[in-house]
Motif scaffolding. Structure first.
Motif, PDB file in Angstrom:
ATOM      1  N   LEU A 156       1.024  -1.215  -0.012  1.00  5.63           N
ATOM      2  CA  LEU A 156      -0.026   0.061   0.066  1.00  5.63           C
ATOM      3  C   LEU A 156       0.893   1.255   0.007  1.00  5.63           C
ATOM      4  N   THR A 157       1.879   1.118   0.636  1.00 10.56           N
ATOM      5  CA  THR A 157       2.826   2.277   0.664  1.00 10.56           C
ATOM      6  C   THR A 157       3.367   2.671  -0.659  1.00 10.56           C
ATOM      7  N   HIS A 158       3.668   1.785  -1.548  1.00 12.60           N
ATOM      8  CA  HIS A 158       4.215   2.129  -2.884  1.00 12.60           C
ATOM      9  C   HIS A 158       3.198   2.549  -3.722  1.00 12.60           C
ATOM     10  N   CYS A 159       2.012   1.534  -3.648  1.00 15.43           N
ATOM     11  CA  CYS A 159       1.164   1.746  -4.806  1.00 15.43           C
ATOM     12  C   CYS A 159       0.387   3.044  -4.662  1.00 15.43           C
ATOM     13  N   LYS A 160       0.279   3.588  -3.424  1.00 14.89           N
ATOM     14  CA  LYS A 160      -0.318   5.016  -3.277  1.00 14.89           C
ATOM     15  C   LYS A 160       0.600   6.115  -3.968  1.00 14.89           C
ATOM     16  N   LYS A 161       1.865   5.794  -4.041  1.00 17.12           N
ATOM     17  CA  LYS A 161       2.663   6.791  -4.762  1.00 17.12           C
ATOM     18  C   LYS A 161       2.197   6.593  -6.133  1.00 17.12           C
ATOM     19  N   ILE A 162       2.462   5.181  -6.660  1.00 19.20           N
ATOM     20  CA  ILE A 162       2.021   4.990  -8.045  1.00 19.20           C
ATOM     21  C   ILE A 162       0.774   5.577  -8.533  1.00 19.20           C
ATOM     22  N   ALA A 163       0.047   5.584  -7.861  1.00 20.79           N
ATOM     23  CA  ALA A 163      -1.619   6.271  -8.048  1.00 20.79           C
ATOM     24  C   ALA A 163      -1.064   7.617  -8.117  1.00 20.79           C
ATOM     25  N   ALA A 164      -0.304   8.373  -7.570  1.00 21.44           N
ATOM     26  CA  ALA A 164      -0.230   9.687  -7.665  1.00 21.44           C
ATOM     27  C   ALA A 164       0.410  10.101  -8.958  1.00 21.44           C
ATOM     28  N   ILE A 165       1.498   9.300  -9.234  1.00 21.25           N
ATOM     29  CA  ILE A 165       2.324   9.458 -10.517  1.00 21.25           C
ATOM     30  C   ILE A 165       1.166   9.587 -11.608  1.00 21.25           C
ATOM     31  N   ALA A 166       0.475   8.295 -11.649  1.00 24.31           N
ATOM     32  CA  ALA A 166      -0.499   8.269 -12.855  1.00 24.31           C
ATOM     33  C   ALA A 166      -1.601   9.234 -12.961  1.00 24.31           C
ATOM     34  N   GLU A 167      -1.896   9.914 -11.609  1.00 26.27           N
ATOM     35  CA  GLU A 167      -3.088  11.028 -11.546  1.00 26.27           C
ATOM     36  C   GLU A 167      -2.204  12.169 -12.381  1.00 26.27           C
ATOM     37  N   ALA A 168      -1.116  12.533 -12.307  1.00 28.20           N
ATOM     38  CA  ALA A 168      -0.383  13.688 -12.716  1.00 28.20           C
ATOM     39  C   ALA A 168      -0.314  13.452 -14.400  1.00 28.20           C
ATOM     40  N   TYR A 169      -0.574  12.256 -14.985  1.00 24.60           N
ATOM     41  CA  TYR A 169      -0.623  12.079 -16.286  1.00 24.60           C
ATOM     42  C   TYR A 169      -2.225  11.443 -16.914  1.00 24.60           C
ATOM     43  N   HIS A 170      -3.040  11.937 -15.899  1.00 26.15           N
ATOM     44  CA  HIS A 170      -4.441  11.619 -16.041  1.00 26.15           C
ATOM     45  C   HIS A 170      -4.602  10.267 -16.488  1.00 26.15           C
ATOM     46  N   SER A 171      -3.830   9.330 -15.931  1.00 27.42           N
ATOM     47  CA  SER A 171      -4.012   7.753 -16.199  1.00 27.42           C
ATOM     48  C   SER A 171      -4.912   7.435 -14.852  1.00 27.42           C
ATOM     49  N   ALA A 172      -5.965   6.528 -15.458  1.00 27.55           N
ATOM     50  CA  ALA A 172      -6.606   5.783 -14.256  1.00 27.55           C
ATOM     51  C   ALA A 172      -5.889   4.570 -13.743  1.00 27.55           C
ATOM     52  N   HIS A 176      -8.668  -0.991   0.111  1.00 29.18           N
ATOM     53  CA  HIS A 176      -8.283   0.126   0.882  1.00 29.18           C
ATOM     54  C   HIS A 176      -7.486   1.083   0.021  1.00 29.18           C
ATOM     55  N   LEU A 177      -6.799   0.769  -0.877  1.00 33.96           N
ATOM     56  CA  LEU A 177      -6.155   1.623  -1.907  1.00 33.96           C
ATOM     57  C   LEU A 177      -7.097   2.005  -2.909  1.00 33.96           C
ATOM     58  N   ASP A 178      -7.897   1.300  -3.370  1.00 37.39           N
ATOM     59  CA  ASP A 178      -9.087   1.755  -4.306  1.00 37.39           C
ATOM     60  C   ASP A 178      -9.945   3.055  -3.721  1.00 37.39           C
ATOM     61  N   ALA A 179     -10.403   2.785  -2.254  1.00 36.58           N
ATOM     62  CA  ALA A 179     -10.994   3.762  -1.568  1.00 36.58           C
ATOM     63  C   ALA A 179     -10.221   5.137  -1.649  1.00 36.58           C
ATOM     64  N   SER A 180      -9.011   5.241  -1.298  1.00 37.90           N
ATOM     65  CA  SER A 180      -8.486   6.262  -0.825  1.00 37.90           C
ATOM     66  C   SER A 180      -7.686   6.957  -1.876  1.00 37.90           C
ATOM     67  N   ILE A 181      -7.861   6.714  -3.275  1.00 34.83           N
ATOM     68  CA  ILE A 181      -7.194   7.356  -4.780  1.00 34.83           C
ATOM     69  C   ILE A 181      -8.374   7.823  -5.340  1.00 34.83           C
ATOM     70  N   PRO A 182      -8.017   9.187  -5.816  1.00 35.81           N
ATOM     71  CA  PRO A 182      -9.130   9.680  -6.631  1.00 35.81           C
ATOM     72  C   PRO A 182      -9.376   9.116  -8.156  1.00 35.81           C
ATOM     73  N   ASN A 183      -8.217   8.431  -8.577  1.00 34.60           N
ATOM     74  CA  ASN A 183      -8.079   8.045 -10.080  1.00 34.60           C
ATOM     75  C   ASN A 183      -8.319   6.509 -10.059  1.00 34.60           C
ATOM     76  N   PHE A 184      -9.069   6.029  -9.174  1.00 40.94           N
ATOM     77  CA  PHE A 184      -9.259   4.572  -9.375  1.00 40.94           C
ATOM     78  C   PHE A 184     -10.615   4.394 -10.287  1.00 40.94           C
TER      79      PHE A 184
END
Length: 389
Positions: free
Chosen positions: A278-294, A311-319
């Motif tokens: 979860l620690t790292h995937c939250k960061k991966i999701a943030a990087i993807a968000e910067a590229y408008h990638s879901a 838990h990851l899905d619930a906490s990120i905007p670009n899921f």
């Protein structure tokens, strides 16, 4: 006169890790981390091909982790990742299992679900796409129809069936097209179709296949080619009109950054059991968000990684959607007690403290390990390795 009042806070004794257990159960490698306060947490690796290697790495990690405060999750992640000048799926898979278990402990310690500690929930329920399909147009039609009847809004399947590696290109494309057409007919316009190719094709014939399937308005096509290079995958995304999803075997923020910088894909597929937890995937999701990638979280290994993904899905905007197999609900995984429940094509976000999944100790020895790596690599009719190109 200025009056200074000194207030002393009594610091609670730090919780310590005092034992780490490892289990080969069902289809996976699972760990359970115990603390001296009685709180424990579980985690699982998604490095299903080489779980024995992960076990050996965790044995090395134990030398550091025993005696540590389990709440220092980011520090432990960095320490374990930088322990030696090596990288790869076995290492990241081991860190992932540890990381998930530590977040489970932290949630239980603070008496909140993990998503609350990750920034709170962006949504109230998690959309699922069902792993299913059929090997003939008739069975595919029925599979899509029943998927809709159960309340799912997305279906994922592999249309390259049989001895795909020896098919003439026209036969391969027509077989796949007939299956996708049947899924579209059976599911109708309100069912998103996801085509998983499992890295079976070359860059050129994957473009031919994608062009043939484009009229069916796929949600995305996934992993058409081997994941040997980042640049080739990104280049493929530029040449396709159908959105491309990749990333289930990528393991770091650096790999995902390079993929996105190179121009693709539209969807990233980190696996919390492989890409650093979860620690790292939250960061991966943030990087993807910067590229408008879901983000489309990857998982087919059972309730532990399903729960971590929720838990990851619930906490990120670009899921957008979570991979799901109904095997999670079968007796195969009775060794896990879960606190969440699927409702049609969604799972309401977990509310129990921590991960929301625990091991049923009485069933551990009754749940034999079933390795997923058969050791058999597909060959072509001429004897060569099918995935070599």
């Amino acid at each position: 006169m200025i009056s200074v009042q000194v207030i002393t806070f009594a610091l609670e004794r730090c919780m310590k890790i005092d034992k780490i257990e490892s289990f080969f159960i069902a289809n996976g490698y699972v760990i359970r981390i115990h603390t001296d306060t009685g709180i424990s947490g579980i985690g699982q690796t998604a490095c299903w091909g080489y779980p024995e290697a992960v076990d050996k790495i965790v044995d090395t990690f134990k030398k550091y982790l025993i005696g540590q405060n389990p709440l220092r999750i980011e520090h432990h992640w960095q320490y374990l990742y930088r322990m030696g000048p090596f990288k790869g799926t076995a290492l990241s898979g081991a860190i992932s299992a540890v990381d998930i278990a530590l977040w489970d402990i932290k949630g239980k310690h603070f008496e909140v679900p993990i998503w609350e500690l990750l920034g709170g929930n962006c949504r109230d329920k998690i959309r699922l796409h069902l792993l299913g399909g059929g090997s003939t147009p008739e069975t595919m039609f029925e599979a899509a129809k029943s998927t809709v009847a159960e309340g799912f809004t997305a279906l994922k399947f592999d249309p390259l069936v049989g001895n795909f590696q020896d098919m003439a290109l026209d036969r391969l494309v027509k077989t796949a097209r007939d299956l996708v057409a049947a899924a579209r007919e059976g599911g109708g316009p309100d069912l998103d179709l996801i085509v998983e190719v499992h890295r079976k094709l070359t860059p050129m014939n994957s473009i031919v296949l994608e062009s043939a399937l484009a009229p069916f308005n796929l949600y995305f096509i996934e992993d058409p080619i081997q994941i040997d290079t980042i640049t080739t995958q990104a280049e493929l995304a530029k040449r396709m009109t159908t959105p491309l999803a990749i990333g289930e075997r990528n393991v770091s923020i650096w790999e995902f950054r390079e993929i996105l910088e190179a121009g693709g894909p539209q969807y990233v597929r980190p696996d919390v059991g492989l890409a650093g937890g979860l620690t790292h995937c939250k960061k991966i999701a943030a990087i993807a968000e910067a590229y408008h990638s879901a983000v489309v979280t990857h998982n087919f290994l059972g309730p532990v990684i399903t729960a971590a993904s929720l838990h990851l899905d619930a906490s990120i905007p670009n899921f957008v959607t979570q991979e799901y197999t109904k095997a999670d609900e079968s007796d195969k995984f009775a060794v896990y007690k879960v606190t969440y429940q699927r409702e049609g094509g969604y799972i309401p976000i977990p509310q129990a403290p921590g991960l929301g999944v625990t091991l049923v100790d009485d069933l551990i020895e009754k749940t034999p390990f079933q390795p997923m790596n058969s050791g058999n690599t597909p060959l072509r009719e001429d004897g060569s390795v099918a995935y070599a190109v």
